[in-house]
Design a protein around this motif. Sequence first.
Motif, PDB file in Angstrom:
ATOM      1  N   ALA A  57       0.819  -1.223   0.000  1.00  0.00           N
ATOM      2  CA  ALA A  57       0.000   0.000   0.000  1.00  0.00           C
ATOM      3  C   ALA A  57       0.848   1.266   0.000  1.00  0.00           C
ATOM      4  O   ALA A  57       0.307   2.369  -0.131  1.00  0.00           O
ATOM      5  N   LEU A  58       2.164   1.105   0.153  1.00  0.00           N
ATOM      6  CA  LEU A  58       3.041   2.283   0.151  1.00  0.00           C
ATOM      7  C   LEU A  58       3.234   2.793  -1.272  1.00  0.00           C
ATOM      8  O   LEU A  58       3.075   2.027  -2.241  1.00  0.00           O
ATOM      9  N   PRO A  59       3.623   4.063  -1.438  1.00  0.00           N
ATOM     10  CA  PRO A  59       3.981   4.536  -2.777  1.00  0.00           C
ATOM     11  C   PRO A  59       5.098   3.663  -3.362  1.00  0.00           C
ATOM     12  O   PRO A  59       5.974   3.196  -2.614  1.00  0.00           O
ATOM     13  N   ALA A  60       5.046   3.454  -4.687  1.00  0.00           N
ATOM     14  CA  ALA A  60       5.956   2.510  -5.345  1.00  0.00           C
ATOM     15  C   ALA A  60       7.421   2.776  -4.994  1.00  0.00           C
ATOM     16  O   ALA A  60       8.200   1.834  -4.783  1.00  0.00           O
ATOM     17  N   GLU A  61       7.808   4.052  -4.881  1.00  0.00           N
ATOM     18  CA  GLU A  61       9.235   4.354  -4.659  1.00  0.00           C
ATOM     19  C   GLU A  61       9.700   3.980  -3.247  1.00  0.00           C
ATOM     20  O   GLU A  61      10.894   3.899  -2.983  1.00  0.00           O
ATOM     21  N   LYS A  62       8.767   3.744  -2.345  1.00  0.00           N
ATOM     22  CA  LYS A  62       9.151   3.370  -0.972  1.00  0.00           C
ATOM     23  C   LYS A  62       9.139   1.857  -0.744  1.00  0.00           C
ATOM     24  O   LYS A  62       9.620   1.375   0.279  1.00  0.00           O
ATOM     25  N   GLN A  63       8.559   1.134  -1.691  1.00  0.00           N
ATOM     26  CA  GLN A  63       8.307  -0.283  -1.425  1.00  0.00           C
ATOM     27  C   GLN A  63       9.571  -1.119  -1.294  1.00  0.00           C
ATOM     28  O   GLN A  63       9.656  -1.983  -0.421  1.00  0.00           O
ATOM     29  N   LEU A  64      10.569  -0.837  -2.142  1.00  0.00           N
ATOM     30  CA  LEU A  64      11.796  -1.636  -2.110  1.00  0.00           C
ATOM     31  C   LEU A  64      12.466  -1.503  -0.746  1.00  0.00           C
ATOM     32  O   LEU A  64      12.856  -2.502  -0.125  1.00  0.00           O
ATOM     33  N   HIS A  65      12.558  -0.276  -0.252  1.00  0.00           N
ATOM     34  CA  HIS A  65      13.173  -0.018   1.046  1.00  0.00           C
ATOM     35  C   HIS A  65      12.421  -0.762   2.152  1.00  0.00           C
ATOM     36  O   HIS A  65      13.019  -1.426   2.999  1.00  0.00           O
ATOM     37  N   TRP A  66      11.084  -0.687   2.120  1.00  0.00           N
ATOM     38  CA  TRP A  66      10.303  -1.294   3.201  1.00  0.00           C
ATOM     39  C   TRP A  66      10.258  -2.811   3.119  1.00  0.00           C
ATOM     40  O   TRP A  66      10.136  -3.494   4.127  1.00  0.00           O
ATOM     41  N   ARG A  67      10.356  -3.323   1.898  1.00  0.00           N
ATOM     42  CA  ARG A  67      10.431  -4.777   1.767  1.00  0.00           C
ATOM     43  C   ARG A  67      11.675  -5.295   2.490  1.00  0.00           C
ATOM     44  O   ARG A  67      11.651  -6.315   3.156  1.00  0.00           O
ATOM     45  N   GLU A  68      12.774  -4.550   2.360  1.00  0.00           N
ATOM     46  CA  GLU A  68      14.011  -4.885   3.083  1.00  0.00           C
ATOM     47  C   GLU A  68      13.817  -4.728   4.590  1.00  0.00           C
ATOM     48  O   GLU A  68      14.274  -5.547   5.379  1.00  0.00           O
ATOM     49  N   GLU A  69      13.102  -3.643   4.957  1.00  0.00           N
ATOM     50  CA  GLU A  69      12.907  -3.346   6.384  1.00  0.00           C
ATOM     51  C   GLU A  69      12.161  -4.466   7.107  1.00  0.00           C
ATOM     52  O   GLU A  69      12.444  -4.761   8.260  1.00  0.00           O
TER      53      GLU A  69
END
Length: 279
Positions: A57-69
């Motif tokens: 549900a996050l903006p696309a540009e934040k997803q990679l970072h949060w997937r790692e998080e």
Amino acid sequence: MSGALTVRRLLIDLDAPVARHWCGGDAFSTALLNALSMSFPVGEQFFIDAVRAGVEALPAEKQLHWREEIRGFIGQEATHRRIHQRFNDHLARHGLVDEWTPRVVERQKLFEGTDPRHAIAVTAATEHFTAMMGEWLLAHPDALAGAEPRLQTLWLWHSAEETEHKNAAFDLYRALDGDHAWRVRWFKRITTSFLLDVARQTVANLRRDRTLWRWSTWRSAARLLFGREGLVRSNVGPWRDYLRADFHPTQHESDRSARWLAANAGQYTPVLNAERAAG
Ligand SMILES: [Fe+2]
Ligand SMILES: [Fe+2]
């Protein structure tokens, strides 16, 4: 931060039978911990699904970072639920019946199709409870005195990892612009449902164990819950802290988790591929 979490495979034998009153011969503490264990497989899967949906549900540009998080969080919870399912299989052989899981499954249907922040607020609220209980158990390992070393390891490892990853869902909720009012609303609801559920399942376990009406059971309950260092009295303050608008789980930081993990490094091996651990 959570992405850096280590996923650990426990090196304990969970095939050997578990004694009926495995927690030091104490019927009440055994029944209470058994009740909690019954809730873990379904509860922890809900957390995993909630944070995965939250990242989507996050903006696309934040997803990679949060997937790692959240990778480490997911790997740890997936490991917990698998290990506790194996522990719970022993409880079923004792004739205990998990009445909690079917209720949770019904409630979880209410979240289908809703804003993912609801499920993440529920996850963050429940994680506050698991972090409080984990911290308490690490501070009072004598609550497990008399349990086999492998079972002490199981409960203290889970406690250590719960305090270790307690920020993950909370931070994701904030990244999704989850607001304070809903965070507190869900925390109060979870408090009621969690305490009622754990009480009901503990009583059900004691009834099936035929120890509900023993004086020693109630004496143990009074000491464990309401004694000066008891689970309830120790956690009123940390519970209330969650209601504050400026609360963050790091405010309850201690080094107990890190110390236990360092002192017990021989009890587990780090899993390099957290995604594989998550299954
Ligand atoms: Fe867990
Ligand atoms: Fe957790």
